[in-house]
Design an enzyme around this catalytic site. Structure first.
Site, PDB file in Angstrom:
ATOM      1  N   ASP A  67      99.640 -21.377  -2.889  1.00 22.61           N
ATOM      2  CA  ASP A  67      98.943 -21.655  -1.730  1.00 22.61           C
ATOM      3  C   ASP A  67      97.773 -22.813  -2.260  1.00 22.61           C
ATOM      4  O   ASP A  67      97.295 -22.108  -3.422  1.00 22.61           O
ATOM      5  CB  ASP A  67      98.173 -20.686  -0.347  1.00 22.61           C
ATOM      6  CG  ASP A  67      97.501 -19.591  -1.337  1.00 22.61           C
ATOM      7  OD1 ASP A  67      96.749 -19.494  -2.958  1.00 22.61           O
ATOM      8  OD2 ASP A  67      97.605 -18.805  -0.494  1.00 22.61           O
ATOM      9  N   ASP A 136      93.682  -7.700   4.657  1.00 21.64           N
ATOM     10  CA  ASP A 136      94.553  -7.885   5.872  1.00 21.64           C
ATOM     11  C   ASP A 136      95.796  -7.585   6.062  1.00 21.64           C
ATOM     12  O   ASP A 136      96.532  -7.868   6.919  1.00 21.64           O
ATOM     13  CB  ASP A 136      93.940  -9.169   7.275  1.00 21.64           C
ATOM     14  CG  ASP A 136      94.613 -10.143   6.732  1.00 21.64           C
ATOM     15  OD1 ASP A 136      95.126 -10.088   5.391  1.00 21.64           O
ATOM     16  OD2 ASP A 136      94.744 -11.804   7.152  1.00 21.64           O
ATOM     17  N   HIS A 138      97.801  -9.144   4.053  1.00 25.56           N
ATOM     18  CA  HIS A 138      98.245 -10.500   4.027  1.00 25.56           C
ATOM     19  C   HIS A 138      99.181 -10.971   2.427  1.00 25.56           C
ATOM     20  O   HIS A 138      98.737 -10.772   1.723  1.00 25.56           O
ATOM     21  CB  HIS A 138      97.475 -12.267   4.360  1.00 25.56           C
ATOM     22  CG  HIS A 138      96.514 -12.471   3.553  1.00 25.56           C
ATOM     23  ND1 HIS A 138      95.361 -13.089   3.432  1.00 25.56           N
ATOM     24  CD2 HIS A 138      96.112 -12.114   1.468  1.00 25.56           C
ATOM     25  CE1 HIS A 138      94.418 -13.424   2.869  1.00 25.56           C
ATOM     26  NE2 HIS A 138      95.025 -12.636   1.823  1.00 25.56           N
ATOM     27  N   GLU A 143      99.123 -15.314   7.230  1.00 28.01           N
ATOM     28  CA  GLU A 143      98.319 -13.826   7.986  1.00 28.01           C
ATOM     29  C   GLU A 143      99.112 -13.074   8.807  1.00 28.01           C
ATOM     30  O   GLU A 143     100.020 -14.122   9.200  1.00 28.01           O
ATOM     31  CB  GLU A 143      96.852 -14.395   8.685  1.00 28.01           C
ATOM     32  CG  GLU A 143      96.373 -15.550   7.274  1.00 28.01           C
ATOM     33  CD  GLU A 143      95.149 -14.745   6.521  1.00 28.01           C
ATOM     34  OE1 GLU A 143      95.314 -13.126   6.615  1.00 28.01           O
ATOM     35  OE2 GLU A 143      94.323 -14.823   7.139  1.00 28.01           O
TER      36      GLU A 143
END
Ligand code: PGA
Length: 265
Positions: A67, A136, A138, A143
């Site tokens: 990413d 979280d 990911h 997400e």
């Protein structure tokens, strides 16, 4: 999923570097999927050490990063292009022409993302994908609520992730809210996946993705569907797992099998 609980973060880094170097020794032109963030830094240091010791070469390796922040140029100090150059590529014999990091400044993202996927396919697919995990849950920047079949695309960050990553930015500097990221579906096509997690901040996410249901609310849980995943975690990150003792027993037997030791006496 092979869950390997190791005493400390350093042990995680060493074991991850061992898996990557085994892959590259067996296949010198391997395609590696690489990750950024705090967690893989120890692994990269260990790979650089192996390179400096003359034990490994990356000359023929191709890499694809997961990413990049949208809006940051490759020269920006917080861009993942910069991160990879500073922490790995410039410190070993990588051929930069074979090292790919998504472009944070593309004009047309729909066609850019398709071209990134095409480059991965043309390279023969990813042999070993290295992953971290967000608090979280990911993987890459997929997400919560990302499709588990998603491909490379734009993705907005959650506030939690922006806060987690603020430590890499100067005080007062905004963490970009938009990223370009490989999808969960892209990641699941890798032949082998190695996920790293260290420290108590990751304990809830680790429990959720290993022992919780497969859910787009915890995108790492999609790894339960992949046949060759190794999860390397330290004791702190493993602390909330219910079946810790079982995973340790499985690993003990697995090591015996790999070292061809007798299973019965
Ligand atoms: P970290 O990030 O290694 O900096 O904790 C992991 C991630 O967000 O995937």
């Amino acid at each position: 999923m092979r869950v390997v609980i190791l005493p400390q973060a350093d042990d995680v880094s060493r074991r991850a570097a061992e898996l990557i170097s085994d892959c590259v020794r067996k296949k010198p032109n391997a395609v590696l999927g690489l990750a950024t963030g705090g967690t893989p830094l120890g692994t990269y240091d260990e790979l650089i050490r192996l390179y400096e010791a003359g034990e490994i070469s990356f000359r023929n390796v191709t890499t694809f990063n997961l990413d990049e922040y949208v809006g940051l140029s490759p020269q920006h100090e917080q861009s993942y292009h910069h991160f990879m150059r500073a922490n790995l590529f410039s410190k070993a014999d990588f051929d930069l022409a074979k090292c790919h990091v998504p472009n944070g400044l593309a004009d047309d993202y729909a066609s850019y993302c398709e071209a990134y996927e095409q480059q991965i396919r043309e390279a023969g697919g990813v042999d070993l994908q290295l992953l971290g995990i967000g608090t979280d849950g990911h993987i890459a920047f997929n997400e919560p609520s990302s499709s588990l079949a998603s491909r490379t695309r734009l993705k907005a960050l959650t506030e939690v992730t922006r806060q987690d990553n603020a430590r890499f930015f100067a005080p007062g500097e905004e963490v970009p809210s938009l990223t370009v990221t490989m999808g969960v579906g892209t990641i699941l096509e890798s032949r082998k996946i190695v996920l790293l997690a260290t420290g108590s901040k990751k304990a809830d996410a680790v429990r959720a993705f290993i022992e919780g249901p497969v859910s787009s609310q915890v995108t790492a849980s999609a790894l339960q569907l992949h046949p060759r995943v190794v999860v390397l975690i330290d004791e702190l990150a493993a602390a909330h797992l219910e079946r810790q003792d079982y995973y340790k027993e499985v690993e003990r037997v697995q090591r015996q099998v790999e070292q061809r030791q007798p299973l019965h006496r």
